[in-house]
Structures are given as structure tokens and as C-alpha cells.
Scaffold this motif. Structure first.
Motif, PDB file in Angstrom:
ATOM      1  N   GLY A   7       0.801  -1.220   0.000  1.00 16.63           N
ATOM      2  CA  GLY A   7       0.000   0.000   0.000  1.00 16.63           C
ATOM      3  C   GLY A   7       0.830   1.265   0.000  1.00 16.63           C
ATOM      4  O   GLY A   7       0.371   2.324   0.416  1.00 16.63           O
ATOM      5  N   ARG A  73     -11.633   1.127  -4.249  1.00 17.32           N
ATOM      6  CA  ARG A  73     -11.079   2.051  -3.254  1.00 17.32           C
ATOM      7  C   ARG A  73     -12.156   2.969  -2.697  1.00 17.32           C
ATOM      8  O   ARG A  73     -12.193   3.227  -1.498  1.00 17.32           O
ATOM      9  CB  ARG A  73      -9.948   2.884  -3.857  1.00 17.32           C
ATOM     10  CG  ARG A  73      -8.728   2.020  -4.172  1.00 17.32           C
ATOM     11  CD  ARG A  73      -7.484   2.817  -4.418  1.00 17.32           C
ATOM     12  NE  ARG A  73      -7.050   3.359  -3.140  1.00 17.32           N
ATOM     13  CZ  ARG A  73      -6.789   4.641  -2.931  1.00 17.32           C
ATOM     14  NH1 ARG A  73      -6.896   5.509  -3.891  1.00 17.32           N
ATOM     15  NH2 ARG A  73      -6.393   5.051  -1.757  1.00 17.32           N
ATOM     16  N   GLU A  78      -9.769  -1.301  -0.206  1.00 17.06           N
ATOM     17  CA  GLU A  78      -8.383  -1.044  -0.607  1.00 17.06           C
ATOM     18  C   GLU A  78      -7.620  -2.342  -0.856  1.00 17.06           C
ATOM     19  O   GLU A  78      -6.911  -2.478  -1.851  1.00 17.06           O
ATOM     20  CB  GLU A  78      -7.677  -0.213   0.468  1.00 17.06           C
ATOM     21  CG  GLU A  78      -6.216   0.030   0.218  1.00 17.06           C
ATOM     22  CD  GLU A  78      -5.956   1.040  -0.873  1.00 17.06           C
ATOM     23  OE1 GLU A  78      -4.910   0.941  -1.521  1.00 17.06           O
ATOM     24  OE2 GLU A  78      -6.803   1.928  -1.073  1.00 17.06           O
TER      25      GLU A  78
END
Length: 95
Positions: A7, A73, A78
Motif C-alpha cells: 500500500g 477504493r 483497498e
């Protein structure tokens, strides 16, 4: 690949990969059709729309993949977006 999995900010990509991964960008917005569904609290339909875009993206339309990632998202998914991006990049690499 590691940055996406963790991420972290995206590395610079080129070509179709850059188009496809644009949906992972912090400011990427889902398409208007998905945004409308999300605003109307029609989350299941938004997810189905994202899945259809994901399939089209994996079949060769990087813009559709980008829209799917942005929709995931926007829905707070996510991890799903990152996993889809990783799968795309791994399977798109030449053998």
C-alpha cells in the motif's frame, strides 16, 4: 509489486500498466455510474459493476481495470483493489 502489496506510493509505470494502475492513485475517482450507485447506497450493485469492469480490464482494457480499482477504493475495499492490481501485473508479465 512490493509497493502495491504494502500500500505504498506507486512506482512509475509505463504503457498499459500505467493506465491500469491509475485507479490505485490516492485521488482516483470511480466512474460516474459507480459514484451514483455508491451515493444511492446501492453498494452491491457498485461492487458488481466494479467486477464487470475488472473482467473487462483483465481481458485487455486497462481503462476499465483502472475504473474497477478506483471503485473498490471508493467503497473502502483497498485490499481488494491492491490484490486485483497485483494479479493483473503478475499475469500480464511476459513468461
Amino acid at each position: 509489486l512490493a509497493a502495491i502489496a504494502r500500500g505504498l506510493p506507486l512506482p512509475r509505470a509505463q504503457g498499459e500498466a500505467a493506465t491500469a494502475l491509475a485507479g490505485l492513485a490516492q485521488r482516483a475517482l470511480p466512474p460516474a455510474s459507480a459514484s451514483a450507485l455508491i451515493e444511492e447506497d446501492r453498494i452491491g450493485e457498485a461492487i458488481l459493476l466494479a467486477l464487470a469492469s475488472l473482467a473487462a480490464g483483465k481481458a485487455g482494457d486497462p481503462r476499465q481495470l483502472s475504473e474497477a480499482l478506483a471503485t473498490f477504493r471508493a467503497l473502502g475495499l483497498e485490499g481488494t483493489a491492491r490484490r486485483a492490481a497485483l494479479e493483473y501485473l503478475i499475469l500480464a508479465e511476459p513468461a
